[in-house]
Design an enzyme around this catalytic site. Structure first.
Site, mmCIF file in Angstrom:
data_model
loop_
_atom_site.group_PDB
_atom_site.id
_atom_site.type_symbol
_atom_site.label_atom_id
_atom_site.label_comp_id
_atom_site.label_asym_id
_atom_site.label_seq_id
_atom_site.Cartn_x
_atom_site.Cartn_y
_atom_site.Cartn_z
ATOM 1 N N TYR A 54 19.265 7.997 70.718
ATOM 2 C CA TYR A 54 19.678 8.075 69.319
ATOM 3 C C TYR A 54 18.879 7.133 68.410
ATOM 4 C CZ TYR A 54 23.878 10.216 71.410
ATOM 5 O OH TYR A 54 24.756 10.984 72.127
ATOM 6 N N HIS A 112 22.234 9.536 80.987
ATOM 7 C CA HIS A 112 22.351 10.552 79.937
ATOM 8 C C HIS A 112 22.259 11.984 80.467
ATOM 9 C CE1 HIS A 112 21.688 10.882 75.317
ATOM 10 N NE2 HIS A 112 22.468 11.837 75.744
#
Length: 281
Positions: A54, A112
């Site tokens: 992000y 992730h």
């Protein structure tokens, strides 16, 4: 589920607690993050979800430190990049995450996605358990793992008597409910988190959401978040609008009936994001 509130927490396998509602920071820029998170904290959230991908960890850390809220009251998550899979690279990335956020510890770190093959996946897990033992992170888990990935990891944990999986994070909403994966996770007492619980707004015009919204005087987004909560899952709605941030937390004054919860299990499998659960490497 009538007793749910913004202060509700669930206990993880690690023994630590996680708030029942979180805030997802995906697509919020590093420079914008502190201002947005100020609104998030003002609305009562104490749970922030980020990731290396992000590129806003620095902003998250700054917001947490400047919030005036005791660090122990804020639950912060980040995630290991798919390109940092493997023991050494994951270990380095944990240190990089701490440095980037300028936090003394991270509450939860997730892998992730299950990329890189078995050796890399298990190497990354070893790195997370070592970081947990060193006090760098309190709880650890995975994101986007298919059942075959989960069973591979669980077999490794059983054979090494290693750290348990605390959290599994997935795209979950009525049009992507992942019942089989959720059943597996709950069987192992793993907390389930839902990213994109609003399906990026793509379903707000569905008749069932409008009907329930009219009945309860709630928006389609609030109905979707409440549905996730009543399935015992931690939703991570995201918005940069102060009004919607507050509205997404205003979901604790009504209950969907059991029939309504079941109706929202549409049986449709339509992810709006990536779907690494299907990767068989």
């Amino acid at each position: 589920m009538a007793n749910l509130s913004l202060s509700t927490k669930y206990r993880m396998n690690s023994g630590h607690e996680i708030p029942a509602l979180g805030f997802g920071s995906y697509l919020i820029s590093n420079s914008q993050t502190p201002k947005v998170l100020q609104e998030v904290f003002n609305a009562g959230y104490r749970h922030v979800d980020s990731a290396v991908m992000y590129r806003n960890e620095k902003g998250c850390g700054l917001a947490i430190k400047d919030s005036g809220i005791d660090r122990s009251e804020i639950f912060y998550t980040t995630k290991i990049l798919p390109s940092a899979m493997g023991n050494r690279r994951t270990a380095k990335q944990v240190d990089d995450c701490l440095q980037e956020s300028e936090l003394d510890y991270i509450d939860l770190i997730l892998i992730h996605a299950p990329y890189g093959g078995k050796e890399a996946r298990l190497g990354s897990w070893r790195a997370l358990t070592e970081a947990q033992q060193a006090g760098k992170v309190k709880s650890i888990g995975v994101s986007n793992y298919g059942i075959h990935h989960l069973e591979e990891l669980q077999e490794y944990i059983n054979s090494t008597n290693g750290s348990k999986i605390d959290v599994g994070q997935y795209e979950i909403h009525p049009w992507c409910d992942r019942r089989n994966i959720i059943d597996w996770l709950k069987k192992h007492d793993i907390i389930v988190e839902a990213y994109s619980p609003l399906a990026h707004g793509s379903r707000f015009n569905e008749r069932i959401l409008k009907t329930l919204g009219k009945k309860y005087n709630k928006s389609p987004a609030q109905i979707m978040i409440r549905w996730v909560l009543q399935n015992g899952i931690v939703p991570l709605p995201k918005s940069s609008s102060a009004e919607r941030i507050k509205g997404n937390a205003d979901v604790f004054d009504f209950d969907l009936s059991e029939d309504e919860v079941n109706m929202l299990h549409t049986g449709e499998y339509s992810p709006t994001d990536w779907d690494p659960t299907l990767d068989y490497d």
